[in-house]
Enzyme design. Structure first.
Site, PDB file in Angstrom:
ATOM      1  N   CYS A  45      -2.698   0.964   7.170  1.00 60.88           N
ATOM      2  CA  CYS A  45      -2.641   0.287   8.473  1.00 60.88           C
ATOM      3  C   CYS A  45      -3.218   1.183   9.553  1.00 60.88           C
ATOM      4  O   CYS A  45      -3.797   0.723  10.521  1.00 60.88           O
ATOM      5  CB  CYS A  45      -1.200  -0.061   8.806  1.00 60.88           C
ATOM      6  N   GLU A 102       6.337  -3.613  11.474  1.00 64.84           N
ATOM      7  CA  GLU A 102       5.182  -2.696  11.491  1.00 64.84           C
ATOM      8  C   GLU A 102       4.037  -3.468  10.868  1.00 64.84           C
ATOM      9  O   GLU A 102       4.072  -3.754   9.663  1.00 64.84           O
ATOM     10  CB  GLU A 102       5.493  -1.441  10.685  1.00 64.84           C
ATOM     11  N   ASN A 154       0.791  -1.247   0.000  1.00 62.15           N
ATOM     12  CA  ASN A 154       0.000   0.000   0.000  1.00 62.15           C
ATOM     13  C   ASN A 154       0.814   1.284   0.000  1.00 62.15           C
ATOM     14  O   ASN A 154       0.287   2.353  -0.267  1.00 62.15           O
ATOM     15  CB  ASN A 154      -0.987  -0.022   1.163  1.00 62.15           C
TER      16      ASN A 154
END
Ligand code: NAP
Ligand code: G3P
Length: 471
Positions: free
Chosen positions: A281, A247, A151
């Site tokens: 996210c 992450e 993304n």
């Protein structure tokens, strides 16, 4: 259609195997990248290791200058990079260009910060060792494996690559399959910027085929990974190094505690929940508020969501196709589950293949999957709870702990609530977001380990090297 090749030791690799990258909008082949084999991966790490000592011995200013030359090439090619990004991840052209420009700023800030990685100088006088002076410098860890998600294929790649390289590490970079064209383009620019051979290598291919081979390579000194929780957990298990920054996913809640600025806050919530079609996210993935506030807030959200444009990323529509059909099917499953359990869908829940219309679901209860799972799509559930402590408990009961938002005019109250929320970062009166890129960015619980952000990345990719003088 563009064909890009993997990059190993300054050479573009054409092993006759190709991975086709499909445009999520029109399902045409946007381009092809090399599909590397296990032996190619071994070579990438061998050359990265071989190049590392010489690269670390290059002085900092020369390393910074080379990174700056690379950054200038990005500036020159930013529109092309944005177009390629749109073709492979369906991020609209405007947002793709914004990602590239944001990355230019990130690189500039990183190169400035690299000069301030001052050694720590200590005297032993305060602890009965008056004849000792310690000087602790930050030095490269060695070979860094950088793995980025689909993304943010440019920003979340270079947010790892640049701090690693500028501090004297060498890098093996694995882009997401959807994102590989941009990832391979980074390799192309590195050659034009005249990076020394072997300091930066791009390994392309499907993660499910080469991922474990990559992460288990013995030459790795540190892994910086951004992606989903399952893959992050897999890396923790399989990696040849325990030196990890992960992450991972999120289920960021937005707690709305009063109705004094709902017009403004509702815009923040819609932007936070539906930016890049919810494929962030740090997207707001649940609103938790009282019935009284929801009665006012939900109609505002509904009207703003219904005005979001839907369609082609090439026409800069706000909501564009999600990354693939599998993702769209997953999102539909969450919505169907909530409807079967009596949730109220107020808009959306409309699909045209992997084009998911922005969906607002009210009266979401805790037995519904959408209350807890990460849709990674344009879906916003509203959870109505009249008790503040219960709101905080629901926010904290999640397996995720990336970020959160607290909307409240009384700042003292907002801070007191924020301090009770278990997340890496809590945003007061603003949407959750990783940027600005110089801020530390971290997830707790299943949302990750370690910290990203300019200074934090420079620190995570270096270690102390101490010299103690006895006199
Ligand atoms: P993903 O499926 O986990 O993939 C992330 C990266 O890992 C890709 O480059 C992927 O390559 C690679 N990979 C796949 N299998 C691997 C393996 N066995 N070993 C090593 N690497 C492997 O995630 P995604 O779909 O790209 O991104 C969406 C997810 O990432 C969401 O959960 C989102 O919340 C999370 N995310 C988190 C952050 C954050 O900063 N916290 C930022 C962005 C996204 P392939 O593409 O070739 O499979
Ligand atoms: O999901 C990617 C994450 O890094 C989001 O970045 O700045 O859009 O919150 P941002």
């Amino acid at each position: 259609m563009i064909n890009y090749k993997a990059l190993i030791n300054g050479e573009f690799i054409d092993n006759g195997n190709w991975l086709e990258i499909y445009d999520p909008y029109n399902n045409e082949v946007a381009g092809k990248v090399t599909a590397l084999k296990p032996e190619d991966i071994e070579k990438a790490f061998m050359f990265a290791r071989n190049a590392q000592e010489n690269w670390e011995n290059v002085d900092l200013i020369t390393r910074i200058k080379l990174m700056n030359d690379f950054k200038n090439l990005i500036e020159k090619n930013k529109n092309e990079i944005a177009k390629i990004m749109t073709s492979e991840i369906s991020k609209n052209l405007k947002e793709s260009l914004t990602e590239v420009e944001r990355t230019i700023e990130l690189i500039e800030y990183t190169l400035e910060e690299a000069k301030r990685m001052e050694p720590l100088a200590l005297t032993g006088e305060g602890i009965g060792a008056k004849n000792k002076i310690g000087i602790f410098s930050r030095v490269a860890k060695g070979v860094v494996l950088a793995i980025s998600p689909f993304n943010y294929p440019f920003n979340l790649a270079l947010a790892k690559i640049i701090p690693a390289l500028v501090m004297g590490n060498t890098v093996v970079f694995k882009p997401a399959t959807a994102g590989s064209l941009v990832g391979a383009y980074i390799g192309k620019l590195s050659i034009e910027a005249k990076f020394p051979k072997g300091i930066f290598n791009v390994v392309t291919g499907r993660g499910r085929e080469i991922g474990d081979i990559i992460t288990s390579n013995k030459e790795i000194d540190m892994i910086s990974f951004t992606g989903s929780v399952p893959i992050g957990k897999n890396i923790k298990e399989k990696a040849s190094t325990k030196d990890l920054v992960l992450e991972l996913g999120g289920k960021d809640p937005a707690l709305v505690l009063d109705d004094s600025k709902l017009e403004n806050w509702s815009k923040q919530i819609v932007d936070g929940a539906f930016g890049y079609s919810g494929q962030r996210c740090t997207a707001i993935k649940r609103v938790i508020t009282t019935n009284k506030i929801a009665d006012k807030l939900v109609p505002m959200l509904k009207s703003q969501i219904e005005s979001l444009t839907v369609g082609s990323p090439y026409e800069n529509k706000a909501i564009t196709p999600v990354i693939d059909q599998k993702s769209a099917d997953f999102i539909k499953g969450l919505i169907d589950d909530s409807v079967s359990k009596k949730a109220k869908v107020l808009c959306g829940n409309k699909f045209e293949n992997n084009l998911v219309y922005p969906t607002l679901i009210d009266n979401v209860t805790l037995d519904m999957r959408v209350a807890w799972e990460e849709p990674f799509g344009p879906v916003l559930p509203i959870i109505r709870i009249d008790d503040l402590n219960e709101m905080i408990k629901i926010a904290n009961d999640s397996e995720f702990g990336l970020q959160a938002s607290v909307f409240c005019s009384d700042i003292s109250n907002a801070i007191n609530v924020a301090k009770k929320i278990k997340a890496g970062t809590v945003n007061i009166n603003g949407k959750s977001q990783r940027g600005p890129d110089c801020f530390p960015f971290l997830g707790i619980k299943d949302s990750g380990q370690g910290v990203q952000g300019v200074r934090e990345s420079l620190l995570s990719m270096t270690r102390y090297s101490g010299i103690v003088i006895n006199y």
